[in-house]
Design a protein around this motif. Sequence first.
Motif, short mmCIF file in Angstrom:
data_model
loop_
_atom_site.label_atom_id
_atom_site.label_comp_id
_atom_site.label_asym_id
_atom_site.label_seq_id
_atom_site.Cartn_x
_atom_site.Cartn_y
_atom_site.Cartn_z
N PRO A 412 -3.49 -0.04 6.98
CA PRO A 412 -3.11 -0.87 5.70
C PRO A 412 -3.81 -2.22 6.02
N PRO A 413 -4.35 -3.06 5.00
CA PRO A 413 -4.99 -4.22 5.25
C PRO A 413 -4.30 -5.34 5.99
N ALA A 414 -3.04 -5.46 5.46
CA ALA A 414 -2.08 -6.30 6.21
C ALA A 414 -1.62 -6.18 7.42
N THR A 415 -1.64 -4.87 7.97
CA THR A 415 -1.22 -4.37 9.28
C THR A 415 -2.08 -3.27 9.99
N PRO A 416 -3.24 -3.60 9.99
CA PRO A 416 -3.93 -2.61 10.56
C PRO A 416 -4.01 -2.43 11.90
N ASP A 417 -3.31 -3.22 12.80
CA ASP A 417 -2.95 -3.25 14.36
C ASP A 417 -1.61 -2.41 14.44
N THR A 418 -0.84 -2.08 13.47
CA THR A 418 0.51 -1.37 13.88
C THR A 418 0.53 -0.17 12.89
N HIS A 419 -0.07 0.20 12.22
CA HIS A 419 0.26 1.50 11.41
C HIS A 419 -0.96 2.03 10.96
N LEU A 420 -1.02 3.65 10.97
CA LEU A 420 -2.26 4.39 10.50
C LEU A 420 -1.48 5.26 9.69
N ILE A 421 -2.26 5.60 8.21
CA ILE A 421 -1.71 6.41 7.29
C ILE A 421 -2.82 7.59 7.30
N THR A 471 -5.39 -2.50 -3.13
CA THR A 471 -5.03 -4.17 -2.68
C THR A 471 -4.34 -3.88 -1.22
N ASN A 472 -3.72 -5.08 -1.03
CA ASN A 472 -2.75 -4.93 0.38
C ASN A 472 -1.85 -4.11 0.30
N ASP A 473 -1.31 -3.72 -0.89
CA ASP A 473 -0.30 -2.89 -1.24
C ASP A 473 -0.38 -1.69 -1.85
N VAL A 474 -1.26 -1.56 -2.92
CA VAL A 474 -1.39 -0.72 -3.63
C VAL A 474 -2.52 0.36 -3.14
N VAL A 475 -2.02 1.65 -3.18
CA VAL A 475 -2.78 2.75 -2.37
C VAL A 475 -3.06 3.79 -3.68
N ALA A 476 -4.28 4.23 -3.37
CA ALA A 476 -4.56 5.31 -4.44
C ALA A 476 -4.67 6.57 -3.51
N SER A 477 -4.32 7.84 -4.12
CA SER A 477 -4.16 9.00 -3.37
C SER A 477 -4.31 10.20 -4.35
N ASN A 530 -12.65 7.05 -3.43
CA ASN A 530 -13.04 5.78 -2.54
C ASN A 530 -12.53 4.60 -3.68
N THR A 531 -12.24 3.47 -2.96
CA THR A 531 -12.12 2.17 -3.74
C THR A 531 -12.99 0.89 -3.20
N CYS A 532 -12.85 0.08 -4.11
CA CYS A 532 -13.55 -1.23 -3.86
C CYS A 532 -12.63 -2.30 -4.20
N PRO A 533 -11.91 -2.60 -2.97
CA PRO A 533 -10.81 -3.62 -3.46
C PRO A 533 -11.36 -5.13 -3.96
#
Length: 582
Positions: A412-421, A471-477, A530-533
């Motif tokens: 996650p862009p806002a929390t790359p040090d704490t979470h992995l999806i 975005t920092n919140d919106v995910v595409a899957s 893929n995404t281009c934020p």
Amino acid sequence: MAKITEKLLLEKCTPKNTNLEQVKALNLSKLGLKSSDLPVPLLSRLHCLEQLDLSGNKLQEMPSGLFLPSLRSLDLTNNEMEDVTTLDTLTTLEDLRMEDNLYITVNDNYKLMILLPKLRFYNGKDISTTANHIRHVNSEDLRKRVLALWETSFSLPDHRTAEKLAIVERDFVNAVRHKVKYGPSSLTDYIKWRVGFNCLLHFSFPYKDNDLILSGYNWSHVYSLTVSLQPLHVLQCHSKQDSPDDFSTQLWACSFQPLQDYYGDVNGATRIVATCGGESVCLIDCETGLVMKKYKVPGEDFFSLAWSTVLMSRKGNVAMRPCSILAAGGKRGLVKLLHPRANMAYGEFRASRKALSILCFSPRQGNLLFTGSYDKKILMWDIGGVDSKYNFKVTQLLVLETTSTPLHFCLPPATPDTHLIAACEEGLHSYNIQHNKDPKKRSEEMEITFPVYEKDKDHDYHTIDGLGFVTNDVVASKSHMQGSIYLWSWNDTRAQLPNNKKKKKKKEVCAVILAELQWSSTDIAYLSLNTCPSKGYVVCGDERGRLWTYHVTDLLKANFRSGKAIPATEVLISETTYYNYS
């Protein structure tokens, strides 16, 4: 030769300043500098730099990826410049001096007027009138000559197949290179670059009904660009023995080289893209379409790659500098570490006894690498940096347990040090990755579920084979056979996770769906999303070679919760056969 450091830059600036980001004028003349001596990440911090003096050095080209968004004046007098196309990132230049560069020709002067759209003064002379003529009148004349050649000498075949159309394209491109003439013979090299060579690289042949649409040259320096995507190149660079008849070798992954400063912040992307498939990893210049470097491992089948920036020490360990590296892995379970700029594969380490399916670096800590493998494990590694002799050390930090093969990772862009999806063959899983806490072997924090999964009488398929943050919140899957792409909120989804962390109960959380994008109803898995934020785009291929593009920025302004599936902004169709033009 002086070593370029932050201290030196502050000493050489005028007026004196204590902040690189505020420097407006810099004199680096007569320091004996070669192109490799210019540290791109450090220089790219000069956001306000307007004047740069590099005269009296030994520069043969400008370093790749140099980004100086405010630069107006550049002095390259008395150097050894050979390739003016390396100035193409300095698009704000208005005043350029290049006297006393032995290898610069009149053809190079013309190229500069195209590459630098704001250039008005060249070697002390006002070239505005000449430059505008070349950028507009000259370019339009060349376009008309190319179209005239098609109309007089070429036509589409009666019984059209992809093979026949590709042959017509190949013959037309070759004809343009040799037959389209313009101006005096002294400009032959420029004309071939502008028309012949650029036609090969920038012409595309989309077909609509019975008409051939010539979508034209890359006139990006003349006319304003739209956000509509257009194909530039068709390459076949991973075939066995470079054979154009090999259609069995799969292209598994591609990734653009990022530009990073000393603090790891991504400022943009270069035009270099890395691709992997079969036994090779290729580095391709997207501007020219040329395969710049190719790395082969006989018997390997590369499935994934990832860029990062680590610190490299010089002799004596007296200084550290950023070093852009590329990691690649595949069926052998080995991670290969490459330093593309030095054209060197400097090391490898075993990440699994089975094949590697996915690699991903932390965007904030470039030494942290995540690997996913077919033994259903996700591992977190610290690959460290490298010394002047390319010695390095790898340490395993975490083991993340999953029940199926991981296919994609997102931090996650806002929390790359704490979470992995992790998108896996049996679902989408979230992990806590704070490696300074115990335990070192962890199960998932939660599984994220979706309304639609493919089922048959024996199975309930939860495969998630596409994933990316918009975005920092919106995910595409996406899940294959679903016929759509979900946009969902990471923050709202995670907010549903109960505070009480009961180890015994599996934690399933429904994704908070924001919108559904129409896509192909294919049963083929692993088609790339893929995404281009920065541009608000989602792009996904399909089983027919089409690219579905979605302008999510516009969608975000609309009512996400309308319940209606949103059609693609544009679907790009390609019917050409891939040819190896090398």
